[in-house]
Design a protein around this motif. Sequence first.
Motif, mmCIF file in Angstrom:
data_model
loop_
_atom_site.group_PDB
_atom_site.id
_atom_site.type_symbol
_atom_site.label_atom_id
_atom_site.label_comp_id
_atom_site.label_asym_id
_atom_site.label_seq_id
_atom_site.Cartn_x
_atom_site.Cartn_y
_atom_site.Cartn_z
ATOM 1 N N VAL A 41 -0.328 -1.351 -10.282
ATOM 2 C CA VAL A 41 -1.364 -0.697 -9.493
ATOM 3 C C VAL A 41 -2.705 -1.371 -9.796
ATOM 4 O O VAL A 41 -3.178 -1.357 -10.927
ATOM 5 N N LEU A 42 -3.305 -1.971 -8.781
ATOM 6 C CA LEU A 42 -4.566 -2.682 -8.956
ATOM 7 C C LEU A 42 -5.715 -2.055 -8.175
ATOM 8 O O LEU A 42 -6.854 -2.476 -8.336
ATOM 9 N N ASP A 43 -5.409 -1.059 -7.329
ATOM 10 C CA ASP A 43 -6.476 -0.455 -6.529
ATOM 11 C C ASP A 43 -6.142 1.017 -6.279
ATOM 12 O O ASP A 43 -5.006 1.350 -5.920
ATOM 13 N N LEU A 44 -7.128 1.880 -6.500
ATOM 14 C CA LEU A 44 -6.956 3.311 -6.282
ATOM 15 C C LEU A 44 -7.857 3.762 -5.151
ATOM 16 O O LEU A 44 -9.053 3.478 -5.160
ATOM 17 N N ASP A 45 -7.279 4.483 -4.205
ATOM 18 C CA ASP A 45 -8.031 5.025 -3.080
ATOM 19 C C ASP A 45 -7.687 6.497 -2.938
ATOM 20 O O ASP A 45 -6.751 6.995 -3.564
ATOM 21 N N GLU A 46 -8.435 7.205 -2.107
ATOM 22 C CA GLU A 46 -8.184 8.639 -1.936
ATOM 23 C C GLU A 46 -6.832 8.897 -1.286
ATOM 24 O O GLU A 46 -6.137 9.848 -1.630
ATOM 25 N N GLU A 47 -6.466 8.055 -0.345
ATOM 26 C CA GLU A 47 -5.243 8.287 0.425
ATOM 27 C C GLU A 47 -4.067 7.452 -0.046
ATOM 28 O O GLU A 47 -2.912 7.828 0.179
ATOM 29 N N SER A 48 -4.310 6.314 -0.689
ATOM 30 C CA SER A 48 -3.219 5.421 -1.073
ATOM 31 C C SER A 48 -3.637 4.588 -2.272
ATOM 32 O O SER A 48 -4.795 4.621 -2.706
ATOM 33 N N VAL A 49 -2.678 3.826 -2.808
ATOM 34 C CA VAL A 49 -2.951 2.906 -3.903
ATOM 35 C C VAL A 49 -2.453 1.517 -3.503
ATOM 36 O O VAL A 49 -1.472 1.388 -2.759
ATOM 37 N N GLY A 50 -3.162 0.485 -4.019
ATOM 38 C CA GLY A 50 -2.737 -0.888 -3.775
ATOM 39 C C GLY A 50 -1.935 -1.409 -4.951
ATOM 40 O O GLY A 50 -2.362 -1.293 -6.101
ATOM 41 N N VAL A 51 -0.760 -1.957 -4.654
ATOM 42 C CA VAL A 51 0.169 -2.400 -5.701
ATOM 43 C C VAL A 51 0.475 -3.880 -5.510
ATOM 44 O O VAL A 51 0.858 -4.307 -4.406
ATOM 45 N N ALA A 52 0.307 -4.675 -6.584
ATOM 46 C CA ALA A 52 0.720 -6.076 -6.582
ATOM 47 C C ALA A 52 2.190 -6.137 -6.961
ATOM 48 O O ALA A 52 2.600 -5.592 -7.986
ATOM 49 N N ILE A 53 2.984 -6.793 -6.153
ATOM 50 C CA ILE A 53 4.433 -6.855 -6.367
ATOM 51 C C ILE A 53 4.760 -8.081 -7.210
ATOM 52 O O ILE A 53 4.410 -9.212 -6.860
ATOM 53 N N TYR A 54 5.435 -7.858 -8.330
ATOM 54 C CA TYR A 54 5.855 -8.947 -9.206
ATOM 55 C C TYR A 54 7.372 -9.086 -9.127
ATOM 56 O O TYR A 54 8.110 -8.510 -9.918
ATOM 57 N N GLY A 55 7.831 -9.834 -8.159
ATOM 58 C CA GLY A 55 9.269 -10.019 -7.980
ATOM 59 C C GLY A 55 9.632 -10.115 -6.521
ATOM 60 O O GLY A 55 8.777 -10.328 -5.644
ATOM 61 N N ALA A 56 10.931 -9.937 -6.237
ATOM 62 C CA ALA A 56 11.441 -10.080 -4.874
ATOM 63 C C ALA A 56 10.924 -8.954 -3.988
ATOM 64 O O ALA A 56 10.883 -7.785 -4.396
ATOM 65 N N HIS A 106 0.864 -1.178 0.000
ATOM 66 C CA HIS A 106 0.000 0.000 0.000
ATOM 67 C C HIS A 106 0.903 1.231 0.000
ATOM 68 O O HIS A 106 1.771 1.382 0.874
ATOM 69 N N VAL A 107 0.714 2.086 -1.001
ATOM 70 C CA VAL A 107 1.637 3.185 -1.265
ATOM 71 C C VAL A 107 0.892 4.509 -1.170
ATOM 72 O O VAL A 107 -0.234 4.648 -1.672
ATOM 73 N N GLN A 108 1.542 5.490 -0.553
ATOM 74 C CA GLN A 108 0.973 6.826 -0.424
ATOM 75 C C GLN A 108 1.817 7.813 -1.223
ATOM 76 O O GLN A 108 3.035 7.674 -1.316
ATOM 77 N N GLY A 109 1.141 8.793 -1.845
ATOM 78 C CA GLY A 109 1.892 9.861 -2.487
ATOM 79 C C GLY A 109 2.040 9.735 -3.985
ATOM 80 O O GLY A 109 2.960 10.323 -4.552
ATOM 81 N N LEU A 110 1.159 9.004 -4.646
ATOM 82 C CA LEU A 110 1.168 8.922 -6.112
ATOM 83 C C LEU A 110 -0.201 9.372 -6.619
ATOM 84 O O LEU A 110 -1.005 8.572 -7.096
ATOM 85 N N PRO A 111 -0.494 10.662 -6.547
ATOM 86 C CA PRO A 111 -1.856 11.140 -6.851
ATOM 87 C C PRO A 111 -2.248 11.009 -8.318
ATOM 88 O O PRO A 111 -3.433 10.963 -8.640
ATOM 89 N N THR A 112 -1.273 10.949 -9.238
ATOM 90 C CA THR A 112 -1.612 10.912 -10.670
ATOM 91 C C THR A 112 -1.415 9.539 -11.294
ATOM 92 O O THR A 112 -1.517 9.400 -12.521
ATOM 93 N N VAL A 113 -1.086 8.547 -10.486
ATOM 94 C CA VAL A 113 -0.841 7.216 -11.033
ATOM 95 C C VAL A 113 -2.144 6.641 -11.596
ATOM 96 O O VAL A 113 -3.243 6.956 -11.121
ATOM 97 N N MET A 114 -2.040 5.793 -12.630
ATOM 98 C CA MET A 114 -3.210 5.219 -13.290
ATOM 99 C C MET A 114 -3.375 3.752 -12.917
ATOM 100 O O MET A 114 -2.405 3.079 -12.549
#
Length: 531
Positions: free
Chosen positions: A64-79, A41-49
């Motif tokens: 990026v698989l989920d967009l929220d007002e305060e953060s975005v949900g990111v699926a990690i592909y790798g280590a 869960h990442v904060q601070g990417l307001p323009t990410v798609m």
Amino acid sequence: MDLDQALQEALEALEKAPSRRVQASVQDVGRVLSVGDGIAHVQGLPTVMLHELVAFENGTRGEVLDLDEESVGVAIYGATEGIQAGSTVRRTGETIQVPVGSGLLGRVVDPLGQPVDGERALGTTERREIRQLAPGPLDRQPIREPLLTGIKTIDAATPIGRGQRMLLLGDRNTGKASTAMDAIISQGTEDVNCVYVSIGKKRSTVLNIVDQLDRHDALDHTAIVFSPADAPASVRYLSAITGCTMAEWFAWQGSHSLVVYDDLSRHAHAFRELSLLLRRSPGREAYPGDIFSVHASLMERSFKLDERHGGGSSTALPIIETQRGNITAFIPTNLISMTDGQLYFDAHLYAEGRRPAIDVGQSVSRVGEDAQPGSLREVAAPVRPELSQYEEVKGFTRFGAIIEESTKRQIERGEQLVEIIQQEPREIADLPIQVALLWTHQEDLFEGWPAEAVPEFEDALEDYRDEVPGIAEELQGADEITPELEERLRDWVGASLEAAKPDELRDGERTGQGDKGGEEDVAQGNTEDRA
């Protein structure tokens, strides 16, 4: 030196100095709030798609698989080592692309397109974004071209056309994956490239699949996308989309492809797990509300393009596992509603030894005879109703009921038909053999034959194929069985029937001839006595 002179000298020195160009760049940079189970869960990417790739400090990328007002949900592909709370994350402006092309055939890759078979690098440099829009209705054409599987039950009773979506569903261990593999093997002579998507399977299972395909010379026209059972949910979810992208590339090149999703039950489980980790609200059976959309968009990417776009096709065989034959569960009903037919594998038929264990009564092809070759269409029409009638009347024999001769003959023909469509795994029946078998049954040439003698007749058809030169090629390309073609077919079938005739029928014929000869001798003796 006065001030004006000093200023003038400074200006002249600046003019003589080499010019320097300063460029400024702006990047969106966020920070990880939390990380676990392959999700950050990442904060601070307001323009990410949505579906954009982002890069973590350690070089690993995520989607990026989920967009929220305060953060975005990111699926990690790798280590995930080195990714922790406070780590920086930056946008890349890219989306996931995977390798496509003929160089994938014969290879095993992961959902990101990386080879996992321990061999050389992939022989393709072309890449394609995995999330593509399906072609619109005006870019498609009706499904008319048959996709022969070499499986008699399917080709005769529930035919599949190129561009169709045919669902395979049934309980565990009823032969669904084995039937799909037979369909892949039979495409070696049909110029169809195949993609087998293994979702959440054991590594030993995939090794066995590779071995089977290799032994039957099918690996050269098949690519395998493999996500193991211990892979993160995001990777297992991605595998079906990757396989679809690789298969549809062939269609857009004017070729034909077949993609097998084994299976979408596990794919739905992976998406449910992924959605819960992303803190989405659960719905029915804890699946997220957009699970229908995920599978529908996948199925819509199977199509038959019109001639303006090359006339290529991508055919899908999604597999669904049911629980105790319950086809009314959430995921099975979803897939039934968005496909062009289904093959239902019955556990009771499987236990009785029926192979493939397809219940024709609960199976249907919404394309139907439009996707059948003309020669097969003529002889296959009675198969479904005759099997249904046989299933109805055979129950009478279990209770010792007295039945009429016509009913006995109906049961006898039903048993023969069941034996005709009986087919063990990896026993592929080509079109001429199927036509000859069903034509023989239609003409009632098996009268008096025990059902267990039918396989010997099928073997004889193979042996006597060359006795009537060109018959196989004529049946392969015929739009209908003409009187001339029927005569040649009768010659082929007649020679095979004579060669495979059961011993009891031969003995009966010899006994009949002997009795007839005795009667003639008695008649002759009586004539001499009267003389």
